[in-house]
Scaffold this motif. Structure first.
Motif, PDB file in Angstrom:
ATOM      1  N   UNK A 170       5.408  -0.981  12.568  1.00 41.94           N
ATOM      2  CA  UNK A 170       6.671  -1.386  11.943  1.00 41.94           C
ATOM      3  C   UNK A 170       6.844  -0.763  10.557  1.00 41.94           C
ATOM      4  N   UNK A 171       8.093  -0.702  10.114  1.00 44.24           N
ATOM      5  CA  UNK A 171       8.409  -0.098   8.814  1.00 44.24           C
ATOM      6  C   UNK A 171       7.677  -0.811   7.677  1.00 44.24           C
ATOM      7  N   UNK A 172       7.503  -2.119   7.795  1.00 51.06           N
ATOM      8  CA  UNK A 172       6.825  -2.869   6.734  1.00 51.06           C
ATOM      9  C   UNK A 172       5.403  -2.378   6.527  1.00 51.06           C
ATOM     10  N   UNK A 173       4.726  -2.001   7.600  1.00 53.96           N
ATOM     11  CA  UNK A 173       3.355  -1.500   7.468  1.00 53.96           C
ATOM     12  C   UNK A 173       3.331  -0.095   6.872  1.00 53.96           C
ATOM     13  N   UNK A 174       4.329   0.708   7.211  1.00 54.30           N
ATOM     14  CA  UNK A 174       4.435   2.028   6.588  1.00 54.30           C
ATOM     15  C   UNK A 174       4.655   1.871   5.081  1.00 54.30           C
ATOM     16  N   UNK A 175       5.487   0.893   4.720  1.00 53.53           N
ATOM     17  CA  UNK A 175       5.722   0.625   3.293  1.00 53.53           C
ATOM     18  C   UNK A 175       4.443   0.160   2.610  1.00 53.53           C
ATOM     19  N   UNK A 176       3.656  -0.646   3.307  1.00 50.14           N
ATOM     20  CA  UNK A 176       2.382  -1.105   2.739  1.00 50.14           C
ATOM     21  C   UNK A 176       1.435   0.070   2.521  1.00 50.14           C
ATOM     22  N   UNK A 177       1.464   1.025   3.440  1.00 52.36           N
ATOM     23  CA  UNK A 177       0.658   2.235   3.261  1.00 52.36           C
ATOM     24  C   UNK A 177       1.128   3.005   2.035  1.00 52.36           C
ATOM     25  N   UNK A 178       2.441   3.092   1.858  1.00 48.74           N
ATOM     26  CA  UNK A 178       2.971   3.737   0.658  1.00 48.74           C
ATOM     27  C   UNK A 178       2.516   3.043  -0.609  1.00 48.74           C
ATOM     28  N   UNK A 179       2.428   1.713  -0.548  1.00 47.87           N
ATOM     29  CA  UNK A 179       1.952   0.962  -1.719  1.00 47.87           C
ATOM     30  C   UNK A 179       0.500   1.306  -2.034  1.00 47.87           C
ATOM     31  N   UNK A 180      -0.314   1.466  -0.996  1.00 47.30           N
ATOM     32  CA  UNK A 180      -1.700   1.881  -1.217  1.00 47.30           C
ATOM     33  C   UNK A 180      -1.750   3.239  -1.911  1.00 47.30           C
TER      34      UNK A 180
END
Length: 206
Positions: A170-180
């Protein structure tokens, strides 16, 4: 929340193992005081040569992978297709990988003077999204072969990870990866500022 907390703390302790420092000191060098003063793979490679830096590459990569797997185990090992974490395991795995990256950057076992967390992040992605990690390895190999530069291939592989992850989570997990990845950016910015402060002209001015 307990799973997330335990995963984050465990990840931090794993990330705090100063692999680069231990390897370099075994050869009589402190990477925090030589080269670009970054206790990570690239500086050790420049100081000691590629062969002696291999354990650093493997060790720093393993930090993220081990932390991510620990988070997966603590949270009940919930996975969807292709081994991608799902449900309650998602926040635990991200917390574990984030903890490993923070531990690598500010290691409790090495005076809180650490590296930039790139390899810890990449290793964590092997758990966060295995298919994206494998595609990144393919991109690394292709770009390295075309450019004859492992450094260029590594950059492409790492920074392509969120894009490669997008079809699988999901997009939310991609965003979390971006946060990392923002932590990596922070560490590079801190390193650049530290290098500017060390310039001879600035030292005389100070």
């Amino acid at each position: 929340m307990i799973d997330v907390l335990v995963s984050g703390i465990g990840g931090y302790l794993v990330g705090s193992v100063p692999v680069a420092l231990l390897v370099a000191r075994a050869h009589g060098v402190d990477p925090r005081e030589a080269g670009d003063r970054n206790p990570g793979f690239w500086n050790v490679k420049e100081l000691l040569g590629p062969r002696r830096a291999v354990p650093v590459f493997a060790g720093d990569l393993a930090k993220g992978t081990v932390a991510g797997l620990a988070g997966l185990a603590v949270s009940g090992w919930h996975v969807a297709g292709l081994g991608v974490p799902a449900g309650a395991s998602v926040p635990a795995v991200y917390a574990a990988v984030a903890g490993a990256m923070v531990g690598h950057a500010w290691p409790a076992f090495a005076g809180f003077r650490g590296g930039r967390s790139v390899l810890a992040f990449a290793g964590g992605m092997a758990v966060i999204c295995p298919p994206a990690f494998l595609l990144a390895l393919l991109a690394l190999a292709v770009v390295t072969a075309v450019t004859r530069s492992f450094a260029t291939g590594a950059r492409v592989g790492v920074f392509a990870l969120p894009v490669l992850q997008a079809p699988f989570t999901p997009v939310a997990q991609v965003a979390a990866t971006g946060a990392l990845m923002c932590l990596i950016g922070l560490r590079f910015a801190q390193a650049a500022l530290a290098a500017r402060r060390r310039r001879p002209g600035r030292e005389r001015a100070g």
